[in-house]
Design a protein around this motif. Structure first.
Motif, PDB file in Angstrom:
ATOM      1  N   ASN A  38       0.954  -1.319  -0.101  1.00  0.00           N
ATOM      2  CA  ASN A  38      -0.110  -0.173   0.138  1.00  0.00           C
ATOM      3  C   ASN A  38       0.840   1.174   0.036  1.00  0.00           C
ATOM      4  OD1 ASN A  38      -1.839   2.098   0.717  1.00  0.00           O
ATOM      5  ND2 ASN A  38      -2.535   1.009   2.394  1.00  0.00           N
ATOM      6  N   GLU A  39       0.994   1.921  -1.040  1.00  0.00           N
ATOM      7  CA  GLU A  39       1.998   3.040  -1.005  1.00  0.00           C
ATOM      8  C   GLU A  39       1.356   4.355  -0.342  1.00  0.00           C
ATOM      9  OE1 GLU A  39       4.540   2.408  -2.903  1.00  0.00           O
ATOM     10  OE2 GLU A  39       3.830   0.653  -3.811  1.00  0.00           O
ATOM     11  N   HIS A  40       0.250   4.457   0.045  1.00  0.00           N
ATOM     12  CA  HIS A  40      -0.170   5.685   0.540  1.00  0.00           C
ATOM     13  C   HIS A  40      -0.777   5.181   2.076  1.00  0.00           C
ATOM     14  CE1 HIS A  40       0.058   6.943  -3.610  1.00  0.00           C
ATOM     15  NE2 HIS A  40      -0.549   5.889  -3.735  1.00  0.00           N
ATOM     16  N   GLY A  41      -0.341   3.964   2.598  1.00  0.00           N
ATOM     17  CA  GLY A  41      -1.005   3.955   4.050  1.00  0.00           C
ATOM     18  C   GLY A  41      -0.078   2.778   4.704  1.00  0.00           C
ATOM     19  N   THR A  42      -0.532   2.506   5.987  1.00  0.00           N
ATOM     20  CA  THR A  42       0.585   1.432   6.580  1.00  0.00           C
ATOM     21  C   THR A  42       0.023  -0.103   6.453  1.00  0.00           C
ATOM     22  OG1 THR A  42      -0.637   2.096   8.675  1.00  0.00           O
ATOM     23  CG2 THR A  42       1.553   3.062   8.469  1.00  0.00           C
ATOM     24  N   ALA A  43      -1.354  -0.039   6.147  1.00  0.00           N
ATOM     25  CA  ALA A  43      -1.702  -1.502   6.106  1.00  0.00           C
ATOM     26  C   ALA A  43      -1.731  -1.952   4.620  1.00  0.00           C
ATOM     27  CB  ALA A  43      -3.113  -1.491   6.602  1.00  0.00           C
ATOM     28  N   PRO A  44      -1.009  -3.347   4.482  1.00  0.00           N
ATOM     29  CA  PRO A  44      -1.045  -3.596   3.064  1.00  0.00           C
ATOM     30  C   PRO A  44      -2.236  -4.403   2.667  1.00  0.00           C
ATOM     31  CG  PRO A  44       0.391  -5.319   4.671  1.00  0.00           C
ATOM     32  CD  PRO A  44      -0.460  -4.038   5.382  1.00  0.00           C
ATOM     33  N   CYS A  45      -2.013  -4.790   1.296  1.00  0.00           N
ATOM     34  CA  CYS A  45      -3.332  -5.576   0.767  1.00  0.00           C
ATOM     35  C   CYS A  45      -2.841  -6.922   0.836  1.00  0.00           C
ATOM     36  CB  CYS A  45      -3.834  -5.195  -0.411  1.00  0.00           C
ATOM     37  SG  CYS A  45      -4.645  -6.328  -1.358  1.00  0.00           S
ATOM     38  N   GLN A  46      -3.792  -8.001   1.426  1.00  0.00           N
ATOM     39  CA  GLN A  46      -3.442  -9.233   1.587  1.00  0.00           C
ATOM     40  C   GLN A  46      -4.217 -10.156   0.592  1.00  0.00           C
ATOM     41  OE1 GLN A  46      -2.324 -11.032   5.239  1.00  0.00           O
ATOM     42  NE2 GLN A  46      -2.909  -9.114   6.430  1.00  0.00           N
ATOM     43  N   MET A  47      -3.578 -11.194  -0.138  1.00  0.00           N
ATOM     44  CA  MET A  47      -4.419 -11.645  -0.983  1.00  0.00           C
ATOM     45  C   MET A  47      -4.337 -13.161  -0.629  1.00  0.00           C
ATOM     46  SD  MET A  47      -4.420 -12.368  -5.163  1.00  0.00           S
ATOM     47  CE  MET A  47      -2.745 -13.188  -5.103  1.00  0.00           C
ATOM     48  N   ILE A  48      -5.404 -14.036  -0.449  1.00  0.00           N
ATOM     49  CA  ILE A  48      -5.479 -15.612  -0.439  1.00  0.00           C
ATOM     50  C   ILE A  48      -6.089 -16.412  -1.411  1.00  0.00           C
ATOM     51  CG2 ILE A  48      -6.381 -17.138   1.361  1.00  0.00           C
ATOM     52  CD1 ILE A  48      -5.332 -15.508   3.350  1.00  0.00           C
ATOM     53  N   GLN A  49      -5.360 -17.187  -2.043  1.00  0.00           N
ATOM     54  CA  GLN A  49      -6.175 -18.069  -2.996  1.00  0.00           C
ATOM     55  C   GLN A  49      -6.622 -19.533  -2.407  1.00  0.00           C
ATOM     56  OE1 GLN A  49      -5.138 -17.073  -7.191  1.00  0.00           O
ATOM     57  NE2 GLN A  49      -3.108 -16.654  -6.419  1.00  0.00           N
ATOM     58  N   GLU A  50      -7.744 -19.687  -2.327  1.00  0.00           N
ATOM     59  CA  GLU A  50      -8.349 -21.005  -1.637  1.00  0.00           C
ATOM     60  C   GLU A  50      -9.727 -21.574  -2.224  1.00  0.00           C
ATOM     61  OE1 GLU A  50      -6.967 -21.708   2.446  1.00  0.00           O
ATOM     62  OE2 GLU A  50      -8.873 -21.845   2.753  1.00  0.00           O
ATOM     63  N   ASN A  51      -9.637 -22.819  -2.655  1.00  0.00           N
ATOM     64  CA  ASN A  51     -10.720 -23.484  -3.216  1.00  0.00           C
ATOM     65  C   ASN A  51     -11.316 -22.733  -4.408  1.00  0.00           C
ATOM     66  OD1 ASN A  51     -10.743 -25.321  -1.158  1.00  0.00           O
ATOM     67  ND2 ASN A  51     -11.936 -23.951   0.393  1.00  0.00           N
ATOM     68  N   GLY A  52     -10.284 -22.470  -5.356  1.00  0.00           N
ATOM     69  CA  GLY A  52     -10.672 -21.611  -6.299  1.00  0.00           C
ATOM     70  C   GLY A  52     -11.336 -20.142  -6.420  1.00  0.00           C
ATOM     71  N   LYS A  53     -11.208 -19.750  -5.024  1.00  0.00           N
ATOM     72  CA  LYS A  53     -11.561 -18.343  -4.763  1.00  0.00           C
ATOM     73  C   LYS A  53     -10.363 -17.580  -4.821  1.00  0.00           C
ATOM     74  CE  LYS A  53     -15.667 -20.059  -4.278  1.00  0.00           C
ATOM     75  NZ  LYS A  53     -17.114 -19.908  -4.687  1.00  0.00           N
ATOM     76  N   THR A  54     -10.445 -16.302  -4.978  1.00  0.00           N
ATOM     77  CA  THR A  54      -9.411 -15.277  -4.649  1.00  0.00           C
ATOM     78  C   THR A  54      -9.919 -14.168  -3.825  1.00  0.00           C
ATOM     79  OG1 THR A  54      -8.631 -15.796  -6.975  1.00  0.00           O
ATOM     80  CG2 THR A  54      -7.597 -14.073  -5.847  1.00  0.00           C
ATOM     81  N   VAL A  55      -9.283 -14.051  -2.529  1.00  0.00           N
ATOM     82  CA  VAL A  55     -10.046 -13.100  -1.559  1.00  0.00           C
ATOM     83  C   VAL A  55      -8.950 -12.145  -1.249  1.00  0.00           C
ATOM     84  CG1 VAL A  55     -10.953 -12.946   0.738  1.00  0.00           C
ATOM     85  CG2 VAL A  55     -11.054 -15.155  -0.704  1.00  0.00           C
ATOM     86  N   PHE A  56      -9.446 -10.727  -1.359  1.00  0.00           N
ATOM     87  CA  PHE A  56      -8.066  -9.654  -1.248  1.00  0.00           C
ATOM     88  C   PHE A  56      -9.035  -8.964   0.089  1.00  0.00           C
ATOM     89  CE2 PHE A  56      -8.410 -10.273  -5.557  1.00  0.00           C
ATOM     90  CZ  PHE A  56      -7.138 -10.126  -6.052  1.00  0.00           C
ATOM     91  N   SER A  57      -7.926  -8.552   1.013  1.00  0.00           N
ATOM     92  CA  SER A  57      -8.563  -7.877   2.227  1.00  0.00           C
ATOM     93  C   SER A  57      -7.620  -6.232   2.288  1.00  0.00           C
ATOM     94  CB  SER A  57      -7.796  -8.588   3.406  1.00  0.00           C
ATOM     95  OG  SER A  57      -7.788  -7.725   4.455  1.00  0.00           O
ATOM     96  N   LEU A  58      -8.306  -5.427   1.940  1.00  0.00           N
ATOM     97  CA  LEU A  58      -8.064  -4.067   1.951  1.00  0.00           C
ATOM     98  C   LEU A  58      -8.048  -3.166   2.921  1.00  0.00           C
ATOM     99  CD1 LEU A  58      -8.351  -5.030  -1.265  1.00  0.00           C
ATOM    100  CD2 LEU A  58      -8.262  -2.499  -1.748  1.00  0.00           C
ATOM    101  N   PRO A  59      -7.425  -2.072   3.072  1.00  0.00           N
ATOM    102  CA  PRO A  59      -7.794  -1.089   4.348  1.00  0.00           C
ATOM    103  C   PRO A  59      -9.213  -0.263   3.689  1.00  0.00           C
ATOM    104  CG  PRO A  59      -6.044  -0.291   3.109  1.00  0.00           C
ATOM    105  CD  PRO A  59      -6.259  -1.684   2.638  1.00  0.00           C
ATOM    106  N   GLY A  60      -9.656   0.386   4.519  1.00  0.00           N
ATOM    107  CA  GLY A  60     -11.004   1.183   4.456  1.00  0.00           C
ATOM    108  C   GLY A  60     -10.787   2.530   3.838  1.00  0.00           C
ATOM    109  N   VAL A  61      -9.648   3.306   3.997  1.00  0.00           N
ATOM    110  CA  VAL A  61      -9.542   4.795   3.445  1.00  0.00           C
ATOM    111  C   VAL A  61      -9.595   4.954   2.063  1.00  0.00           C
ATOM    112  CG1 VAL A  61      -8.185   6.627   3.871  1.00  0.00           C
ATOM    113  CG2 VAL A  61      -8.263   5.007   5.465  1.00  0.00           C
ATOM    114  N   PRO A  62     -10.691   5.587   1.351  1.00  0.00           N
ATOM    115  CA  PRO A  62     -10.811   5.513   0.074  1.00  0.00           C
ATOM    116  C   PRO A  62      -9.673   5.942  -0.708  1.00  0.00           C
ATOM    117  CG  PRO A  62     -12.617   6.607   1.211  1.00  0.00           C
ATOM    118  CD  PRO A  62     -11.736   6.266   2.220  1.00  0.00           C
ATOM    119  N   PHE A  63      -8.653   6.880  -0.274  1.00  0.00           N
ATOM    120  CA  PHE A  63      -7.612   7.247  -1.061  1.00  0.00           C
ATOM    121  C   PHE A  63      -6.382   6.114  -0.790  1.00  0.00           C
ATOM    122  CE2 PHE A  63      -6.563   9.716   2.843  1.00  0.00           C
ATOM    123  CZ  PHE A  63      -5.309   9.447   2.906  1.00  0.00           C
TER     124      PHE A  63
END
Lengths: 417, 417
Positions: free
Chosen positions: B130-155
């Motif tokens: 995350n170039e603009h904040g401290t929490a990175p985006c994490q991605m997990i791929q499991e059972n054919g699904k792709t899940v992303f976890s992002l912070p909440g701040v719009p910018f």
């Protein structure tokens, strides 16, 4: 007592429309002590609507759906409700009469027949007439749950919620109050703030909950609690807020105000100050923000959007030479703009913005995301530079406008105007 | 390929914040052919997050969560993910290094230790920094699904989505195009329009879907289809749009433009016209709307918000006598305001608004919800009155501003400027 909202419509899912109904409904429900615990945003499909009603029944006591009730073929909520509640549609005489009057008022009685299906409602439903549109609100009470189906157009939803559904719910359930106080903190990063008030936070009574809400360079600490006696709840929270004073007092710009525009209004009204704006790239966002609240006309006298640089010279009296030497996005131009506004509108305070919001640069090749703003209070002047290259055009204007008002509040407090 | 969004945070549920992330993400996913089929907005609670992940796994292939990743105690997404995926948190060296650089850049290295937990990620996750904040985006791929976890701040969300997640998804799945064309219709109510094009609508190929979208007095007909070959899809839709011409041609103001500001931009640029505004109760909303799109500086020269009526006299040259006789909310004042703006900014087109947005009336006791607006194009002038007492203050300003631009488009087309 918990509420669940269901927003129905492909418009929201496709990213074409921002859902503002949920926000409004949640805020209104909160005031009468009914928290919204989940919002489902789903497709305009019968099966999706039915499945979601089923899920909503499991988690909420009050269920409110919006959308999918228009006269055209892409609206399917009514059919889904009919199937879900195992009910039938009947023509409601009162609703039809309401429709007839609505079309008469709009000189469109020739359209009445075409809109007749709008008066068909579920036989089990109680009807709340929609004064501003053709689709009524239907309410069904079943298995201890209260379900409302509303149209989707915001200016029909808001009066239905405010004037009919909220009074009905407040009357039906003897409800708890939810009390919220917000402390606004500036000049300290969230992580450090969290550390400084850690022991205070850990010692908070269990029934008071705390949230950290960053807005621009301000962090709002929100304390919330609920119960029967509003005054007791207020006192309980104020005791905890009092304990914050020695910990972070210097960084607090407001002990109980949420919106920076409201905080500013209090200060300007109390000190009897007037204000004007001179905007460039914010394009009116700053004046819109200032006038977004009722009563702003007593201190906000006017603003100018000098978008073209020639207009900065002609109307605000910015010197052509300053622009030539310093470019239009410079501290000097921001200063001359605020001076120009102060003179033009004859106000004590004048704010100005100049910058490049992008995605393209200006005629001086200024880096996108650069802005200067000037705050002038009588003879005092403060210029600031901001550089946020990753913001989208409109977010940048919004962010800077918020920041300008926040800085103004700080100036007014620190400089003791 | 379907997407599900999960918005985590009590801020949205309490009605304090409007969720703009979902809208942005949905629009970006749509461009690469991944429709969002459902959005869950849920509380910042571990159990709610885990339950919703389970539901999302049942309906979507791509799941994107936003919110709940900040450094403070009220953020619980990471723990919920850890439990849901039966995983553990490990310190990620690369993320920590990224954090270190971020804090160095901001001259806040003393806060690095405090923010160290932000570099703890799920052991199974792939990380997008995350170039603009401290929490990175994490991605997990499991059972054919792709899940992303992002912070909440719009910018922080917007660049992560646009620069990292969308390219990743487009690369990973060989995706369909979604093609959309929008026909804008005015001067005909939805029910009548629906009747007039009924046979056309029923004969539409099954793979083309149609939506009716009312915006102010305009109805947008949106045709959507998807498939592999963008050009073929375009042609397929254009054939159907062609058939609309004999049916509703006279009422169409744009055959393929969605946003009224974009439609206006095309016309003004093509005809080489300049424009300015003089606003009262809209408070800058109209100029903000005009400048909301890139390239507007070539035709929008400036605007004035003459909020105080003295400023209408002093700066726009409105006659004090007109105000005295007709009151400030009158056709005559609207006309003098647009004339004043035309002269002040030296533009061919000038728009003006004057009205009472409420909740309180003005010094002349004008009824709340009354407004006049004037459209001036060279020597042509058209004044309109609008009365919408049930609108909230800011909705009223927005509605009227949209309406003014829509009317201007009609004038420019009908009067053949």
């Amino acid at each position: 007592m918990k509420a669940v909202l269901i927003t129905i419509g492909d418009e929201i899912l496709s990213g074409n429309t921002v859902d503002t109904n949920s926000n409004f409904i949640a805020a209104e429900l909160k005031k009468i002590g009914i928290p919204v615990v989940q919002i489902f945003t789903i497709s305009d499909e019968i099966s999706a609507i039915k499945n979601t009603l089923k899920s909503a029944f499991e988690i909420g006591d009050v269920i409110i759906t919006t959308g999918g009730l228009g006269p055209t073929k892409d609206d399917k909520t009514k059919i889904a409700f009919k199937e879900f509640f195992n009910d039938e549609l009947v023509l409601d005489a009162e609703t039809f009469e309401h429709l007839r009057k609505l079309f008469e008022k709009r000189n469109r009685t020739h359209l009445l027949e075409l809109n007749k299906p709008q008066a068909e409602v579920l036989s089990k439903a109680e009807i709340f007439q929609n004064e501003h549109g053709t689709a009524p609100c239907q309410m069904i009470q079943e298995n201890g749950k209260t379900v409302f189906s509303l149209p989707g157009v915001p200016f029909e939803v808001k009066p239905l919620i405010k004037e009919k559904i909220i009074p009905f719910l407040a009357e039906k359930f003897g409800l708890n109050h939810i009390v919220t106080h917000t402390v606004s903190v500036v000049g300290i990063p969230e992580s450090l703030l969290s550390e400084q008030i850690e022991s205070w936070e850990l010692a908070l009574p269990k029934e008071i909950s705390l949230s950290y809400l960053p807005v621009g360079n301000r962090i709002k600490l929100r304390l919330t609690t609920h119960g029967k006696n509003q005054q007791e709840l207020d006192e309980k929270i104020l005791i905890e807020i009092e304990k914050l004073k020695p910990l972070i007092g210097e960084n607090v710009i407001s002990w109980d105000g949420d919106d920076i525009v409201e905080i500013l209004k209090e200060i300007l009204t109390e000190k009897n100050l007037t204000i004007s704006t001179a905007e460039s790239f914010t394009g009116g966002e700053l004046s819109k923000l200032l006038t977004s609240i009722s009563g702003s006309s007593t201190y906000f006298l006017g603003g100018i959007v000098a978008y073209d640089y020639q207009k900065k010279i002609e109307i605000l009296g910015v010197s052509a030479k300053t622009i030539q030497i310093k470019t239009v996005v410079s501290a000097e131009v921001a200063q001359e703009m605020s001076a120009g506004a102060q003179k033009l509108f004859k106000t004590q305070i004048a704010l100005s913005t100049t910058g490049v919001a992008g995605p393209n640069s200006d005629e001086f090749n200024t880096e996108v995301g650069t802005a200067f703003y000037s705050i002038r209070v009588n003879d005092f002047e403060k210029t600031s530079r901001i550089y946020l290259p990753h913001f989208e055009r409109n977010d940048f204007a919004k962010f800077v406008s918020q920041r300008v008002l926040q800085d103004l509040v700080e100036v007014l407090i620190k400089e003791k105007y």
